[in-house]
Design an enzyme around this catalytic site. Sequence first.
Site, PDB file in Angstrom:
ATOM      1  N   GLY A 255       0.753  -1.251  -0.036  1.00  6.93           N
ATOM      2  CA  GLY A 255      -0.032  -0.013   0.023  1.00  6.93           C
ATOM      3  C   GLY A 255       0.709   1.307  -0.155  1.00  6.93           C
ATOM      4  O   GLY A 255       0.506   2.097  -0.742  1.00  6.93           O
ATOM      5  N   GLU A 292       0.588   5.715   7.743  1.00  3.54           N
ATOM      6  CA  GLU A 292       2.117   6.074   7.088  1.00  3.54           C
ATOM      7  C   GLU A 292       2.489   7.289   8.143  1.00  3.54           C
ATOM      8  O   GLU A 292       3.510   7.431   8.546  1.00  3.54           O
ATOM      9  CB  GLU A 292       2.165   6.330   5.654  1.00  3.54           C
ATOM     10  CG  GLU A 292       1.802   5.222   4.973  1.00  3.54           C
ATOM     11  CD  GLU A 292       2.332   3.706   5.423  1.00  3.54           C
ATOM     12  OE1 GLU A 292       3.327   3.903   5.863  1.00  3.54           O
ATOM     13  OE2 GLU A 292       1.514   2.693   4.899  1.00  3.54           O
ATOM     14  N   HIS A 295       3.240   6.733  11.633  1.00  4.69           N
ATOM     15  CA  HIS A 295       4.745   5.828  11.881  1.00  4.69           C
ATOM     16  C   HIS A 295       5.829   6.983  11.918  1.00  4.69           C
ATOM     17  O   HIS A 295       6.956   6.425  12.669  1.00  4.69           O
ATOM     18  CB  HIS A 295       5.077   5.155  10.370  1.00  4.69           C
ATOM     19  CG  HIS A 295       4.791   3.776  10.343  1.00  4.69           C
ATOM     20  ND1 HIS A 295       4.893   2.867  11.290  1.00  4.69           N
ATOM     21  CD2 HIS A 295       4.104   3.005   9.423  1.00  4.69           C
ATOM     22  CE1 HIS A 295       4.224   1.664  10.916  1.00  4.69           C
ATOM     23  NE2 HIS A 295       4.030   1.470   9.816  1.00  4.69           N
ATOM     24  N   GLU A 314       4.428  -2.290  13.682  1.00  9.41           N
ATOM     25  CA  GLU A 314       3.168  -2.299  12.755  1.00  9.41           C
ATOM     26  C   GLU A 314       1.692  -2.438  13.553  1.00  9.41           C
ATOM     27  O   GLU A 314       0.784  -1.822  13.392  1.00  9.41           O
ATOM     28  CB  GLU A 314       3.425  -3.450  12.114  1.00  9.41           C
ATOM     29  CG  GLU A 314       4.455  -3.095  10.900  1.00  9.41           C
ATOM     30  CD  GLU A 314       4.389  -1.826   9.978  1.00  9.41           C
ATOM     31  OE1 GLU A 314       3.169  -1.363   9.938  1.00  9.41           O
ATOM     32  OE2 GLU A 314       5.295  -1.384   9.332  1.00  9.41           O
TER      33      GLU A 314
END
Length: 851
Positions: A255, A292, A295, A314
């Site tokens: 992704g 994202e 993160h 994750e």
Amino acid sequence: MKDASPQTIYLADYQPPAFLIDGVHLTFRLSPKATRVISRIRFRPNPDATDTTFTLHGQDLKLVNAQIDGADVSPTLTDNGLTCDVPDAPFVWDAEVEIAPDGNTALEGLYMSGGMYCTQCEAEGFRKITYYPDRPDVMAVFTVRIESDMPVMLSNGNPVGSGAGWAEWHDSWPKPAYLFALVAGDLVATSGSFTTMNGDDVALNIYVRPRPDEAKCDFALDALIRSMKWDEKVYGRAYDLDIFNIVAVDDFNMGAMENKGLNIFNSSCVLASPTTSTDADYERIEAIIAHEYFHNWTGNRVTCRDWFQLCLKEGLTVYRDQQFTADMRSAPVKRIDDALDLRAYQFREDAGPLAHPVRPASFVEINNFYTATVYEKGAELIGMLKLLVGDDPYAKAVTLYFDRHDGQAATIEDWLAAFADTTGRDLTQFALWYAQAGTPEITVTDQFDNGTYTLTLRQSLRDTDDMADKQPMHIPVAAGLLASSGAEVVPTTVLELTEVEQSFTFDNLTEKPIPSLLRGFSAPVIIKRQQTADERLFLLAHDTDPFNKWEAGRQFASDMLVGMVRDDAAPDARYLTALTGLITDKALDPAYRALMLALPSQDDTARALADAGHAPEPQKIYLVHESLRYAMAEHMQDRLPQIYAAMHVAGPYSPDAKDAGQRSLGNAMLGLMTRLDGGKQASAQFAQADNMTQQMSALRALVAQGHGADALAAFRTQWAQDRLVMDKWFGLQAVLASPEHAVATVNMLTQDADFNWKNPNRFRAVLGGFAANAAGFHAADGSGYALLADWLIRLDPVNPQTTARMAKAFETWPRYAPDRQAKMKAALQRIAHTPELSRDTAEMVARMLKG
Ligand code: B3K
Ligand code: ZN
């Protein structure tokens, strides 16, 4: 170069790196066939190291020259890198290598997509760019110079200079090599800005190729801004550079990727417009942008010590993006969606030969462990921790974790220590969730005596390939009790199951209550409980917990489907009546009502049958599902047009939860109506649709009922130039082809001039769609297995990662009857025996065959 003898890597063998890095300077002279990468790395011996050999990882590199402290050296080249004699003191390493991004079809390292240069380094792709200690516990500050004639040149961090044919970037945050990124291409930006809670201004850019993509970035930019605000508000985390860039690329194995300050996305996870994207696409794009971005703290500022700790970043980041979506949209609907996904992919993984712990103990190819277990079950573990310690202690513990480990490469032990130290709780038993594979099962018995209700829970966990005789886990079971009037007599309480068997009592009750167990899906477990149909219907009508209300209907449907397949039972009229009542209940959110109507998938039914000791027959399951849907349509036929009309959304398209929910209920009605009206309403909707949700839903309804030929042709003519929409056109046909035509349909699709099989999105649309077409893939003669195996064998030398991932379609073989098992295993064997098979696919197939 292929790895001659793939090594198994063990968590227990972890050793600190021999050398640390004080700074990295990279110069890229970009050229499709011969890019030069010039590196200058300042190394110093690690005082904590036991092994002091200087080794650098490297793969598919041509070493041009190397120096230490300015003097030429001739390193010894090894299978996966090099070694060299070095001083026992700080030194400067200079090297120049040549690589060929143009020929890099594996899409790992530096490669080309649609004329642009881009990178994907996680997990171990940086070693395909230059010689380097490519492990996450070696963190360094990078300065990058790019030389190229491309108009846009990007890397991590802040821009520090540029001129004709060059650009320089500096990233002051130490990072592991897997977060390195570089992009160069003819790109245009949709730009915005954000001021952080610390008052720092951040420039935001979404880079895409010019027309028509540049018109499709506004939603992603808005989602990014909302993510930045949310992370400040909920986790107190602010962004930390002057610029945040996102780039969309067409060829990407997954992704998206969270490279520091330069996220790279599969274009399917960025580009959005009402006419080309569905509501589900919008929701997915929003969630991945958030994931994202999040993160940046959970993954980048605090990274992983080694790849075994992958769930540290994750699982936590998935949990955070789930919270974000729940806040942006509907929390109950999001929880149900997540439970559906967890059961569809993670429970399936846990039940088969690929079962592994959330923190695996060994691997051959780490790319094979970016799994539903590491990600989605990993996220469930965070949710359980939060439930066990409470919301405020959770917030304090996470803050302590950030304070302690900012700038470090951490472990699961570090994460749990932050919780233990904040709350004083002993989390030793909870830690077993990270080490023991499989889905725990809880059998429940109950008793009512003199006003006291006793619930007895007994947990068990199957042996897996890696471990037998597992220990009992610490399982939070959220439970409530209802009276026969429907009133809640005991509100939600968390029962902490820590023993193999444990009883919980509730006093002062006037009658035997009806328990509502595992509310909110409080743990990733399977509850085994003899429950009568009446009890399920009661909970469906009265449970105050939205998850369990939905769950009661789901369990009812699942049992009924099993009965219909196994005993040729008829659909239960009580279910159909209850469902009709629910879909007309205006007090319920339309999105939630639509979820009530979604039956368990054919794969779910296959698993339920196997659990009940009955070898599933996919073609029979298909027919039974069809007949139940038909029975639903007939039973509700008077209501369908009326609800369909009531759910019509007028005015300009908005992807918000309210409008999307209405469309989803309306389109569920359309799907049922199409079973009765020969496609009349769906054809009308298809013709009038002004957004992709309505167009695609109509197309799906028509194709599912075999009325889709004209609409498919029209759709193709309309969208031939839009690759992302054409992926939908390919995927829909593969997934919906009737069992008898599926193999032929997929063969036809793969012969289509637009079937670019080297593009992962297109390959996944067709072959992934086919693997999801249960009755087609599992064709009784084995032709579906052979078809997928042929394509995987063809793709493997080109793109090992995508091949290995898609080979998972075969993981369910143990649940079938011996003749089908033999056919599935034969396909796996054929893949396994392919000469020069990649390490990725070899490991995946071997693990499946071992089961
Ligand atoms: N961290 C990446 C996944 C990398 C996969 C490497 N095979 C995307 C994500 O989880 O955000
Ligand atoms: Zn992630």
